[in-house]
Design a protein around this motif. Structure first.
Motif, PDB file in Angstrom:
ATOM      1  N   ILE A  78     -28.192 -13.475  64.783  1.00 36.48           N
ATOM      2  CA  ILE A  78     -27.755 -14.165  63.569  1.00 36.48           C
ATOM      3  C   ILE A  78     -28.136 -13.246  62.417  1.00 36.48           C
ATOM      4  N   PRO A 113     -20.383 -15.697  55.501  1.00 31.69           N
ATOM      5  CA  PRO A 113     -20.227 -16.054  56.916  1.00 31.69           C
ATOM      6  C   PRO A 113     -18.771 -16.366  57.283  1.00 31.69           C
ATOM      7  N   ILE A 137     -32.941 -13.497  64.770  1.00 30.86           N
ATOM      8  CA  ILE A 137     -32.420 -13.771  63.433  1.00 30.86           C
ATOM      9  C   ILE A 137     -32.911 -12.668  62.495  1.00 30.86           C
ATOM     10  N   GLU A 194     -25.818 -21.720  61.526  1.00 34.80           N
ATOM     11  CA  GLU A 194     -26.783 -20.613  61.489  1.00 34.80           C
ATOM     12  C   GLU A 194     -28.060 -21.034  60.760  1.00 34.80           C
ATOM     13  N   GLU A 218     -30.165 -23.279  62.922  1.00 41.58           N
ATOM     14  CA  GLU A 218     -30.867 -22.454  63.908  1.00 41.58           C
ATOM     15  C   GLU A 218     -32.101 -21.793  63.271  1.00 41.58           C
TER      16      GLU A 218
END
Lengths: 356, 356
Positions: free
Chosen positions: A28, A36, A317, A340, A343
């Motif tokens: 990510i 994004p 990430i 995202e 997460e």
């Protein structure tokens, strides 16, 4: 270093771009403030086989079609607009063109880390103006400067924005100085200085297609200001790299400006995602600076910026950590999709639980 | 000009690009040395919807995949290669990086008209070295220069090439000077200096994708030389515009290098077309300089360069005319398809008949 390098550059420290991993399939990526969402659908339509075959021909050095839509979008004359190969190129041209007598450049102590590099390469004295204790740029500190002023608004990596009225006061108190407002992140809730262009001939606004237009990979920046300032920038451009924009980026950029609806939807969505994400991070005990950008700057008293950065990296990430005084407890997190960010919040919760 | 422009640039005269007509549907465009053939088929395959959606992400600032195929194609290490946003950008970086003490730059009196502009913008003294009476660059004139040397080979707009051995002698007699060989046109019959790179650490070779690779609109140039020289150029690039190549140009350029077969076929075809065209022009009474490039430089005693240029323009054919001493009788004609050259020959025949 070769023996031919000009002595002037022997100690030049280049800018360090954020990590661009070769493969991001299982990562990510929230480290370089990319959007994004994909570019607007028109980009995929306009770059067709016919246009790819036309790559044999030079691009329009004036990039007229792109300049025209930008002018129209912003209510400006096309003589008040120029485009560059990314806003970095425009900044470089500006630092080059507007070197003044004393050669001082004022910019916030915490800001885009490229400004000191430009000062170095163009032999200017950078004057770092401190932020206040809340990491805010203090407009009064720039009044009656004796040099050029460069302010990122919203600022990076803090995300904090000045209002248009605050920018106006800076302009008003610097009638004899050029004031460059770098609005890379303005479209996520900031107030643009563009409406001040017709009033102030000392204003240069620089924007980019890399964030709000989802075109970081197309390398397009734009400069807007009095036509005399734009003329100066073009004089440098046409003496440095006249065909600076390629054919496909001109096409893609034009579509991105024309699709106002997509632009408004995606930027609003990112602003919403940001605001929800900030609440979650605060619930996890983080201090988050009030961001008007597509990123947030966050710190916790329980974990150092570097440790948090590394722990996220281990979880797949990537965010950005600046090992620098004043901000070494913070990490800068790009606002991605809601999924995202969810997460990231989950991983952060785990990280914090592990150390508590 | 704004009141903020640095005094240094008040008299800067930018480069004037060749005309890029907005619509070329009914014109034969032979004025800016573009390739008449489209990019290799792989370019159309590799730029697909998936890649267009990835435009939201930054490009690789190292452009590694492109650098690697260029290195492999030329038998170099990747530390000996860098890429730029067109060869103009690389030339600009080179003029900037390698400003030497005395700051003299030697280049042929008749050559790429951008060199004097670079000298101006980077405050160097350009030294124009005359050609001989046959418009040839005289290698001995560059021996033991006291400054940097820049030679376009084959030269433009003459098309005349030096041999690799002549370049070697220039390098050999300038061990303490940087020698830049601008090989924009080398792939149509010239001898590249690339094989000399491992022998001479004072050599920088610059090439472009705009001519032999049919990618003028993608804006890609490449520099090859000792890794120390490339490191210096990268130091400037990373202090000026790190993400100088966009994603799609990196993809297109990589395909263009990988398709060696298409490259060899199209460049050979253009060289053949050129040689036949030269014969035709000579039959019409033109003097044509011996060209190794994808253009020819031609003049007739019966018509001035300007008149011939205008007469062709009226017939819908654009070539390039330089209103300059020594070459004002010439026009520079890009080699297009056999059909385009036939059309130009026919129109020329009519023009000459009308004045005889």
């Amino acid at each position: 270093m070769s023996r031919f390098l000009s002595r002037q550059y022997e100690n030049l420290e280049p800018y360090t771009p954020g990590e661009q991993p070769k493969s991001i399939s299982r990562l990510i990526k929230l480290n370089t403030n990319e959007n994004p969402y994909p570019p607007c659908p028109g980009v995929l339509e306009v770059i067709n086989d016919e246009e790819l075959n036309k790559l044999k021909l030079y691009s329009d050095p004036e990039a007229s079609q792109l300049v025209e839509v930008i002018a129209e979008f912003n209510g400006l004359d096309k003589s008040q607009v120029m485009v560059g190969n990314g806003s970095d190129e425009i900044l470089a041209f500006a630092f080059m063109a507007f070197r003044n007598e004393g050669n001082k450049i004022f910019y916030p102590e915490i800001s885009y880390s490229f400004y000191p590099v430009y000062c170095d390469i163009f032999n200017a004295s950078g004057v770092k103006v401190p932020l206040d204790k809340n990491f805010k740029v203090v407009p009064e500190d720039y009044y009656n400067a004796d040099g050029t002023i460069v302010i990122t608004n919203p600022n990076a990596p803090t995300g904090i924005a000045l209002t248009r009225e605050e920018i106006r006061e800076i302009l008003q108190h610097n009638k004899d100085n050029l004031v460059i407002i770098d609005e890379a992140y303005v479209d996520f809730g900031g107030e643009s200085a563009v409406p001040l262009i017709d009033e102030y001939d000392n204003l240069l606004v620089i924007q980019t297609f890399s964030k709000s237009r989802s075109l970081a990979g197309a390398r397009i920046g734009m400069a807007m200001g009095a036509s005399e300032i734009i003329e100066d920038l073009n004089r440098i451009k046409f003496s440095f790299n006249p065909y600076n924009l390629n054919r496909l980026s001109i096409l893609a950029g034009t579509e991105a400006i024309k699709d106002r609806d997509y632009f408004e939807k995606t930027t609003a969505l990112i602003a919403d995602t940001r605001d929800s994400f900030v609440k979650e991070m605060k619930m996890l005990g983080f201090k988050v600076l009030p961001s008007k950008a597509n990123f947030v700057f966050a710190a916790s008293e329980e974990i150092s910026g570097e440790e948090y950065f590394k722990a996220l990296r281990n979880a797949g990430i990537i965010v950005r950590y600046f090992k620098k005084p004043l901000i070494e407890n913070f990490v800068r997190i790009t606002v991605g999709t809601p999924e995202e960010m969810k997460e990231l919040v989950n991983e952060t919760r785990k990280i914090m639980q592990a150390i508590r």
